[in-house]
Write an enzyme that holds these catalytic residues in place. Sequence first.
Site, short mmCIF file in Angstrom:
data_model
loop_
_atom_site.label_atom_id
_atom_site.label_comp_id
_atom_site.label_asym_id
_atom_site.label_seq_id
_atom_site.Cartn_x
_atom_site.Cartn_y
_atom_site.Cartn_z
CG HIS A 16 44.21 -28.62 -37.52
ND1 HIS A 16 45.14 -28.17 -36.62
CD2 HIS A 16 44.83 -29.61 -38.22
CE1 HIS A 16 46.25 -28.86 -36.75
NE2 HIS A 16 46.10 -29.73 -37.71
N1 LIG Z 1 56.50 -34.12 -33.94
C1 LIG Z 1 56.75 -34.94 -34.97
N2 LIG Z 1 58.02 -35.28 -35.30
C2 LIG Z 1 58.26 -36.08 -36.35
N3 LIG Z 1 57.30 -36.61 -37.13
C3 LIG Z 1 56.04 -36.32 -36.85
C4 LIG Z 1 55.68 -35.47 -35.77
N4 LIG Z 1 54.34 -35.35 -35.75
C5 LIG Z 1 53.87 -36.09 -36.77
N5 LIG Z 1 54.88 -36.67 -37.43
C6 LIG Z 1 54.79 -37.53 -38.62
O1 LIG Z 1 53.73 -37.04 -39.42
C7 LIG Z 1 52.86 -38.11 -39.74
C8 LIG Z 1 51.43 -37.63 -39.85
O2 LIG Z 1 51.31 -36.80 -40.97
P1 LIG Z 1 49.90 -36.22 -41.42
O3 LIG Z 1 48.84 -37.23 -41.18
O4 LIG Z 1 50.04 -35.73 -42.81
O5 LIG Z 1 49.72 -34.97 -40.46
P2 LIG Z 1 48.63 -34.69 -39.28
O6 LIG Z 1 49.06 -35.51 -38.11
O7 LIG Z 1 48.76 -33.23 -39.02
O8 LIG Z 1 47.30 -35.08 -39.82
C9 LIG Z 1 53.04 -39.11 -38.64
O9 LIG Z 1 52.73 -40.41 -39.07
C10 LIG Z 1 54.52 -38.96 -38.27
O10 LIG Z 1 55.34 -39.77 -39.05
MG LIG Z 2 45.67 -33.80 -40.32
#
Ligand SMILES: Nc1ncnc2c1ncn2[C@@H]1O[C@H](COP(=O)(O)OP(=O)(O)O)[C@@H](O)[C@H]1O
Ligand SMILES: [Mg+2]
Lengths: 122, 122, 206, 206
Positions: free
Chosen positions: A11
């Site tokens: 990241h």
């Molecule tokens: N392994 C997973 N399977 C399904 N949905 C997931 C998974 N990991 C994260 N999410 C979804 O992604 C969302 C987070 O998205 P975002 O904040 O844009 O990404 P990051 O966690 O990389 O910062 C979570 O609230 C959830 O709904």
């Molecule tokens: Mg993120």
Amino acid sequence: MSYVGIVLISHSPKIVEGLKELIREVIQDVPIELAGGTEENEIGTSMEKIMKAVNDADKGKGVILFYDIGSAKMNAEMAIEMLETEAILVEAPLVEGSYVAAVESGMGKSLMEIVNAMEKNF
Amino acid sequence: MSYVGIVLISHSPKIVEGLKELIREVIQDVPIELAGGTEENEIGTSMEKIMKAVNDADKGKGVILFYDIGSAKMNAEMAIEMLETEAILVEAPLVEGSYVAAVESGMGKSLMEIVNAMEKNF
Amino acid sequence: MELRVEDAIQWFTKVNEKIQENKDYLTSLDQVIGDSDHGINMARGFQEVENKLSTQEYQEVADVLKEVAMTLISKVGGASGPLFGTAFLKFSQAVKGINPVDYTSFTSGIEEALQGVMHRGKATTGEKTMIDVWAPVVHSFQEAHDFEDNPFLKVAKQAMEDTKDIMATKGRAAYFKGKSIGYIDPGAASTYLIFEALEEVIKGSK
Amino acid sequence: MELRVEDAIQWFTKVNEKIQENKDYLTSLDQVIGDSDHGINMARGFQEVENKLSTQEYQEVADVLKEVAMTLISKVGGASGPLFGTAFLKFSQAVKGINPVDYTSFTSGIEEALQGVMHRGKATTGEKTMIDVWAPVVHSFQEAHDFEDNPFLKVAKQAMEDTKDIMATKGRAAYFKGKSIGYIDPGAASTYLIFEALEEVIKGSK
Ligand SMILES: Nc1ncnc2c1ncn2[C@@H]1O[C@H](COP(=O)(O)OP(=O)(O)O)[C@@H](O)[C@H]1O
Ligand SMILES: [Mg+2]
Ligand SMILES: Nc1ncnc2c1ncn2[C@@H]1O[C@H](COP(=O)(O)OP(=O)(O)O)[C@@H](O)[C@H]1O
Ligand SMILES: [Mg+2]
Ligand SMILES: [Mg+2]
Ligand SMILES: [Mg+2]
């Protein structure tokens, strides 16, 4: 002689830049490509960056990929699915794993041998 | 409220700078101090930097230390021996481990609870 | 012979000379099974030791050894820093208050130094590290009865050469596993230089 | 109703509006159990979707969906990028060559989308992710017989609310374990917005 390539996904662009420097102290010849941060070099990951890194790291012996946390993994898996290259994403820790993998690759090990070493070590 | 502090030790200043940014996206209040590179910020580690980082990270609940590879460990152990602070060096992977530890510390966990979580997770 | 403050200073002055002369050689050893910095690390550390020793005053040998230790710990940057640092710190503690340092005390000192390295590195003999030179040298001191009639340098040289045959299981060289065989361990080579310098001090004081 | 190219475009134009309006809200959800970027990620991704959709021409709905998918994959930056991206890519593949998209094909499309998210995230229902909204919506489409007489939005809203009670076991929120309980999952909230936009398109086309 060609070596198994290494792709470092994080990241944070800084993490993989520093990590590459660390590995380069020990191993000079193994291809190491970076995919750190989003397209705008912010905190996040980019499938395109990963695809480009895998392509650049591939010298015919395949590529092993390391990532830092969760969502990097999904982008890496998509990148691999989109490419023809023999590329394997491993669950080993980013810093410690890639360091060992670089040494192994430098010793001429095959992609499968390195992947197995990762599973054994971590 | 005070939190268990985190010290990130790496041969590369960039690795720990990037790692701190990564953690800071998730956890803002937990003290995180860096000991990356030698005194001259070259690749290596410095016992003095580690000692200073431990002192700065200690807010009364102790400090957990993460390192990247081999010789960093020896400098970290010496630093801990020289200080009075309750400080524990763990064998968890630098990036993945410290990320989890920061979340745990942010939830108010004690040093021992975090150290145990590291042993369980990695 | 007994080791006086000026002998101790001369010892590390000579170590510094040898390390500077062999800087590239030590680095080249570390290039094969490490990260190509051992010569650089040691040269940086011992140059600083020399700067200190040539400008400060010391009451007793233990003070010289402590200065060496603390300087190496803070300046070397690699594994050899805490390792040699711990060695000379333990050595210093063992001979504290004994000045000059007689043969028996010196022997206790390097025994403690060896223990310090082993403890710090969580390592033992046969792992292709500096311990593989320290340990036989300590043994040579335990067997002999004085500085002069003591084959420690021959022992050290042979021990250094013998690290070639060992597969590394500690330090960065361990990552190379079987491929580490066939090369001298960098830390073994620099430990040899330390004892070569000691031999010259002993010879010179005759 | 059947979904035509212009309906699909309108759908994602509305999604973009809602995401931009709720950018701070989504980010605030992600602040509690994540890394405070979900609103930023989604806003960046869907703004780019809007830029594309408002300037390009599309032959069929599948092309619109594919554009959405590829744009989200490359622009979002967080987990939601590959997840929503995979969803709309699978959706696109399922309805390829079918234009306009009838109810049955649409239902197959979102079934595939759900499978795609589950596969990409290696996750299932009850893990406090967007899947906990996708799955009941898909079920609602399977149970109903047309777009209009279909309680999917009510279902989506309830499902989103219900993510509060779940302990996260996937994604960043999983690091918070039991402490993740009590908060709506950010991805569940944005999935809700996607279906809210769909409902408006359906209503508007009556
Ligand atoms: N392994 C997973 N399977 C399904 N949905 C997931 C998974 N990991 C994260 N999410 C979804 O992604 C969302 C987070 O998205 P975002 O904040 O844009 O990404 P990051 O966690 O990389 O910062 C979570 O609230 C959830 O709904
Ligand atoms: Mg993120
Ligand atoms: N765990 C250990 N125990 C004993 N000696 C060690 C250990 N690790 C490394 N060494 C010694 O340190 C030497 C390497 O020193 P140096 O190159 O300065 O450090 P680094 O490996 O951190 O770059 C090795 O050749 C070996 O003799
Ligand atoms: Mg070295
Ligand atoms: Mg080094
Ligand atoms: Mg997020």
